[in-house]
Write a protein that holds these residues in place. Structure first.
Motif, PDB file in Angstrom:
ATOM      1  N   LEU B  76       0.883  -1.212  -0.200  1.00  8.78           N
ATOM      2  CA  LEU B  76       0.079  -0.250   0.099  1.00  8.78           C
ATOM      3  C   LEU B  76       1.004   1.176  -0.073  1.00  8.78           C
ATOM      4  N   ARG B  77       0.601   2.073  -1.024  1.00  9.02           N
ATOM      5  CA  ARG B  77       1.698   3.318  -1.138  1.00  9.02           C
ATOM      6  C   ARG B  77       0.735   4.325  -0.628  1.00  9.02           C
ATOM      7  N   LEU B  78       1.333   5.315   0.242  1.00 12.86           N
ATOM      8  CA  LEU B  78       0.706   6.717   0.500  1.00 12.86           C
ATOM      9  C   LEU B  78       1.685   7.552  -0.503  1.00 12.86           C
ATOM     10  N   LEU B  79       0.736   8.531  -1.280  1.00 11.63           N
ATOM     11  CA  LEU B  79       1.573   9.114  -2.313  1.00 11.63           C
ATOM     12  C   LEU B  79       2.048  10.364  -1.738  1.00 11.63           C
ATOM     13  N   SER B  80       1.298  10.973  -0.675  1.00 17.37           N
ATOM     14  CA  SER B  80       1.644  12.216   0.016  1.00 17.37           C
ATOM     15  C   SER B  80       0.896  12.228   1.101  1.00 17.37           C
ATOM     16  N   ALA B  81       1.725  12.099   2.138  1.00 14.99           N
ATOM     17  CA  ALA B  81       0.986  11.819   3.458  1.00 14.99           C
ATOM     18  C   ALA B  81       0.480  13.088   3.872  1.00 14.99           C
ATOM     19  N   ALA B  82      -0.798  12.827   4.767  1.00 22.58           N
ATOM     20  CA  ALA B  82      -1.525  13.967   5.229  1.00 22.58           C
ATOM     21  C   ALA B  82      -1.937  13.396   6.536  1.00 22.58           C
ATOM     22  N   PRO B  83      -2.219  14.559   7.717  1.00 25.18           N
ATOM     23  CA  PRO B  83      -2.567  14.212   8.937  1.00 25.18           C
ATOM     24  C   PRO B  83      -3.664  13.291   9.089  1.00 25.18           C
ATOM     25  N   SER B  84      -4.585  13.312   8.152  1.00 25.79           N
ATOM     26  CA  SER B  84      -5.893  12.688   8.023  1.00 25.79           C
ATOM     27  C   SER B  84      -5.699  11.144   7.892  1.00 25.79           C
ATOM     28  N   GLN B  85      -4.549  10.843   7.434  1.00 27.77           N
ATOM     29  CA  GLN B  85      -3.999   9.473   7.280  1.00 27.77           C
ATOM     30  C   GLN B  85      -3.499   8.884   8.335  1.00 27.77           C
ATOM     31  N   THR B  86      -3.251   9.527   9.475  1.00 25.48           N
ATOM     32  CA  THR B  86      -2.735   8.965  10.675  1.00 25.48           C
ATOM     33  C   THR B  86      -4.018   7.816  11.155  1.00 25.48           C
ATOM     34  N   SER B  87      -3.549   6.799  11.289  1.00 27.68           N
ATOM     35  CA  SER B  87      -4.401   5.460  11.582  1.00 27.68           C
ATOM     36  C   SER B  87      -3.599   4.154  11.997  1.00 27.68           C
ATOM     37  N   VAL B  88      -4.233   3.262  12.086  1.00 22.40           N
ATOM     38  CA  VAL B  88      -3.748   1.953  12.187  1.00 22.40           C
ATOM     39  C   VAL B  88      -4.101   1.170  10.792  1.00 22.40           C
ATOM     40  N   TYR B  89      -3.054   0.627  10.090  1.00 26.35           N
ATOM     41  CA  TYR B  89      -3.664  -0.182   8.637  1.00 26.35           C
ATOM     42  C   TYR B  89      -3.247  -1.496   8.950  1.00 26.35           C
TER      43      TYR B  89
END
Lengths: 112, 111
Positions: B76-89
């Motif tokens: 899984l690639r995060l393209l340009s991380a944002a604070p809203s992507q703070t989570s457990v995956y």
């Protein structure tokens, strides 16, 4: 959007008591699954019940499914402190890939 | 069998950085999925794959890319991380028609 809604959100009982959690969902399903998640850990599959089944047992677990009411219940009998965890229901629809749609979970606390 | 493995276990990123979360399974399962779990939200499906070379979007795909070049791996690639992507995956795999097996999760913080 969340498909399943567990009820209650939190449940606190003593060891040896039974714990019942309910799950309601919105659309027709192929099967419904229950998972357990211990704090900070991944999910562990507990039991799967298909849409043409009404009840299923696995050890101390009993799951019922009422497709007319779009609801399921999970009963844990003779609970133990080790059963303390969050419990999630998840549904799989009939559109092919078994996308699990999770509810928000029931937090169960079993006190010694 | 190791089951489903995920790396890293923890990651801190700055806004705008990119990274790849790794997931591998050794059970020869057809299906693999990525979920995110936010506090009080349950798990939400990001992307999934029904076999090598086949991927599709889940409920919350924006900001994430996936590929499935082999049966075993589903990064899984995060393209340009944002604070809203703070989570457990969580990554999961399953045989067709069966229950899903989950990895231990990656806790991601985006500052």
């Amino acid at each position: 959007s969340q498909q399943g809604e567990e009820d209650p959100q939190a449940l606190s009982i003593q060891e040896g008591e039974n714990a019942t959690m309910n799950c309601s969902y919105k659309t027709s399903i192929n099967n419904l699954q229950w998972y357990r998640q211990n704090s900070g850990r991944g999910l562990v599959h507990l039991i799967l019940i298909r849409s043409n089944e009404r009840e299923k047992h696995s050890g101390r677990l009993r799951v019922t499914l009422d497709t007319s009411k779009k609801s399921s219940s999970l009963l844990i009998t003779a609970s133990r402190a080790a059963d303390t965890a969050s419990y999630f229901c998840a549904t799989v629809d009939n559109t092919g890939f078994q996308k699990l749609v999770f509810g928000t979970g029931t937090r169960l606390l079993v006190s010694p | 069998n190791a089951g489903v493995t995920q790396t890293p276990k923890f990651q801190v990123l700055k806004t705008g950085q990119s990274m790849t979360l790794q997931c591998a399974q050794d059970m020869n399962h057809e299906y693999m999925s990525w979920y995110r779990q936010d506090p009080g939200m349950g798990l939400r499906l990001i992307h999934y794959s029904v076999g090598a070379g086949i991927t599709d979007q889940g409920e919350v795909p924006n900001g994430y890319n996936v590929s499935r070049s082999t049966t075993e791996d589903f990064p899984l690639r995060l393209l340009s991380a944002a604070p809203s992507q703070t989570s457990v995956y969580f990554c999961a795999s399953s045989p067709r028609g069966g229950a899903q097996y989950f990895g231990p999760g990656t806790r991601l913080t985006v500052l």
